[in-house]
Each structure stands twice: as structure tokens, then as C-alpha cells.
Design a protein around this motif. Sequence first.
Motif, PDB file in Angstrom:
ATOM      1  N   HIS A  44       0.846  -1.212   0.000  1.00  0.00           N
ATOM      2  CA  HIS A  44       0.000   0.000   0.000  1.00  0.00           C
ATOM      3  C   HIS A  44       0.875   1.255   0.000  1.00  0.00           C
ATOM      4  N   GLU A  48       1.087   4.068  -2.880  1.00  0.00           N
ATOM      5  CA  GLU A  48       0.644   5.433  -2.551  1.00  0.00           C
ATOM      6  C   GLU A  48       1.779   6.434  -2.779  1.00  0.00           C
ATOM      7  N   LYS A  55      -4.889   6.808  -1.416  1.00  0.00           N
ATOM      8  CA  LYS A  55      -5.077   5.503  -0.784  1.00  0.00           C
ATOM      9  C   LYS A  55      -4.993   4.388  -1.823  1.00  0.00           C
ATOM     10  N   MET A  57      -5.414   0.081  -1.914  1.00  0.00           N
ATOM     11  CA  MET A  57      -5.811  -1.099  -1.136  1.00  0.00           C
ATOM     12  C   MET A  57      -5.653  -2.335  -2.000  1.00  0.00           C
ATOM     13  N   ALA A 197      -5.637  -4.259  -7.045  1.00  0.00           N
ATOM     14  CA  ALA A 197      -5.639  -3.135  -6.099  1.00  0.00           C
ATOM     15  C   ALA A 197      -6.692  -2.133  -6.527  1.00  0.00           C
TER      16      ALA A 197
END
Length: 404
Positions: A44, A48, A55, A57, A197
Motif C-alpha cells: 500500500h 501510494e 489511498k 488497497m 488493487a
Amino acid sequence: MKGKTFLHIPFNRPFFTGKEFEYIRQAIDCGQLSGDGMFTKKCHSLLEYTLGVPKAMLTTSCTHALEMAALLLDIKPGDEIIMPSFTFVSTANAFVLRGARPVFADIRPDTLNIDETQLEQLITPRTRSIIVVHYAGVGCEMDYIMDLAGRNGIPVVEDNAHGLFGKYRGNYLGTFGCLATQSFHETKNFTCGEGGALLINDPRYIERAEIIREKGTDRSRFFRGQVDKYTWVDTGSSYLPSDILGAFLYAQLEAREMIQSRRKRIWEHYHEHLKGWADDFRVQVPFVPAHCEHPYHMYFLLLPSLEKRQALIAYLNAREVNSVFHYVPLHLSVMGRRFGGKKGDCPVTEDVSDRLLRLPFHNDLTEADQARVIDAINHFDWEKPSVQTSAVRLSRAGPADKVA
Ligand SMILES: Cc1ncc(COP(=O)(O)O)c(C=O)c1O
């Protein structure tokens, strides 16, 4: 052909940086193999920081990241979603699962990306999102698309399955839409076998995304100590991968410069050595506009006809070179027809889908492998009567589009 033996050159081969086992062992030693462990968090942060997104994920696939996007946008039965017909089934399916109707746009003949000039006429009061796919990691015309979407108050989602680390006018793909999705499937530049993601560019979606990804619970808030127990607060599902996959993926993302430089070399080698042949036989090769930097995801050829494409696939297969076609138009699929799709709706998509051939492309492809592929192509006999009629039928019915 008789008497000759060739070593098989597969279309794809999963690549290992060498660090994967060590990181998986560390994840095991850490004692947390479920989601959002040490390595998932490292992935992550890396995404980022590198992309500059608020964000990132990890998800169990790009398909699941797209499903999260549909949930986050509150897609309901009767909503319309504009997307290209020339894409993988998940782009549509994730929204159809929520009851939406896909509205298929055609593609541009040069980049094979959604034709931005068609979008305005497809917008209706029911349009809830425009989904763009950066085909082969070459950026769609995002300035035009974001401006049109903004004027009409329509959220844009980028299906960036092919395009991690590609850029459009100096900005990373995946940073334009309010949401973007990535794939870490085995065939992608960076992989953990199956994985994906969700990139969130509009921070308003972050909190709900955490909940949707964690079975509709506020478990993430609980782990941060923001609530003293966690409970069911919204709809959701289980979209977070095990930290074993996070460990595998981190080894790959960390090696992104090495991986990308290998792929650049492979892509440029094909491009340089096939150019003359392509010009001679009116074969179209990938086009990358000057304002796009692509991540060297694939190399394809657009043959003059379906028959020639199928003949070349069969010819290369006979020489143990595995090439594949890509994307059967969604508007002509069984499901697409149920939504009213019919022949002629997206003529460029229909034409390209018949003629496109993807050459072997993976991080371990050697110059010797490529020399064999290129040599075989150079010796392809264009005049030979098509022996491939049955191959045409076979491969059209086959599942080869999941090589995506
Ligand atoms: C454009 C596009 N979107 C989504 C997907 C689905 O990716 P995944 O296999 O990670 O679910 C693919 C598959 O390769 C794809 O090509």
C-alpha cells in the motif's frame, strides 16, 4: 518442418525476482497470514508513495477492485455505465452484478482505447459512470474525458489492469478517475498469481472502501483503535488478499525498475525488428502518442484480416511459438447481446478483435527467443492457402482472451 525440434516459447511465464520466498517466510515468521499484514501494508505504502495516490488497497483481483468501485458508486438496477466493448469481461460484469446496463462505446483505431469523441452522445440521465481501459497501458485521452465527465457530473473509473506505472501527460495512469483498479494476475508486469488493487483518488471514498473490503464491517477502524468493537455497518464482501500474496507482490513491486527495464528492452526489440516486415505487409504495430509513456505491457500486431491472423497464430504454434488473440467484443458476447448488442454497433472493435495477435511477452524472454519469433514471422508465407479454417473456429470458441 520435419526433423526439427523447437523449444516451446510460451506466451507468458510468471517471473520471480528471487526475493519472494524470503518475504513469504518473513510473513510466516510474523504470525499474520490474513489480510492487511506487514507486506500488504508495505505494498500500500509503495503504491501510494510512488503514484501519489491518497489511498491504495490490495484486493484479491482487479475484478474485485472493480466490484468495490461499483459498490462505492452505489450502482443500482437501471443505471447505465459507459465503457469500451473492447475489454475484459470484468470491466462490465462488476457493474452488471449491481444491476447496471453496460453501454458500449467503440475504440479509436490508433491506440485501441475508448473513442472519447463518442462519449457525449452515449450520456443519458441514467449514466452513472464512465469506465476507461488504458489498453496495453497506453493512456486514454484523459483531458477530454475528465472534462466531459466533470461537466456532466459523472464519476470516472480507470480500469488500469494493463497500465501500472504508465503515464498520460506526465501523470501516472490510475490517478485521474475518482477510483482506479490494478491487476496483479500472472500475465501482468507485476504479479502475485491472482491479485489486484483499488486506487482511491477521491478521499471521500476511503472510509467506506475499508468497510466494503472487510465484509461490511468497521474492522479497520477497530484495528486502529478508533472503535472498541467492530460490527456490521454496511454491505461488503471479502476483498482483501492474504499477506502471503502481499509478500510475493512486494518482492515484485520493489524490483519495478529492473522489471520495467527488461520489458522495455523486449518491447523495443520487437518494435525495431518487426517494423520493416509490418510496413511491407500492411500490418499495424502499437502506436504510442507522444504524450503517453506506456509500461511495456504487451506487443501486438494487427494483421490485414481474420484469416491471416488465424493463419499466423497456427503457423507460429506449429513452430512452438505461442501467440494469442485478445478480447472478443463484449457487445457481441452472449451477455452483451442480452443487453441489445448487435453486429455493427462498434465497427472498429469488431475489426480489431478479428485481426489482433499478441506475441510472447514475459520478463524472462531472451533475445534468442525473440530472434526465433521474429525469424518465424519473417518467413510466414502470406500466399499459402489458409489451412487454418478449423483453427479459426477452435480458437474463436476458446478461452484465450483470459491471457489478458
Ligand atoms: C482490462 C482488464 N480489466 C480487468 C481484468 C481482470 O483482472 P483480474 O484477473 O486481476 O481480475 C483484466 C484481465 O486481465 C483486464 O484485461
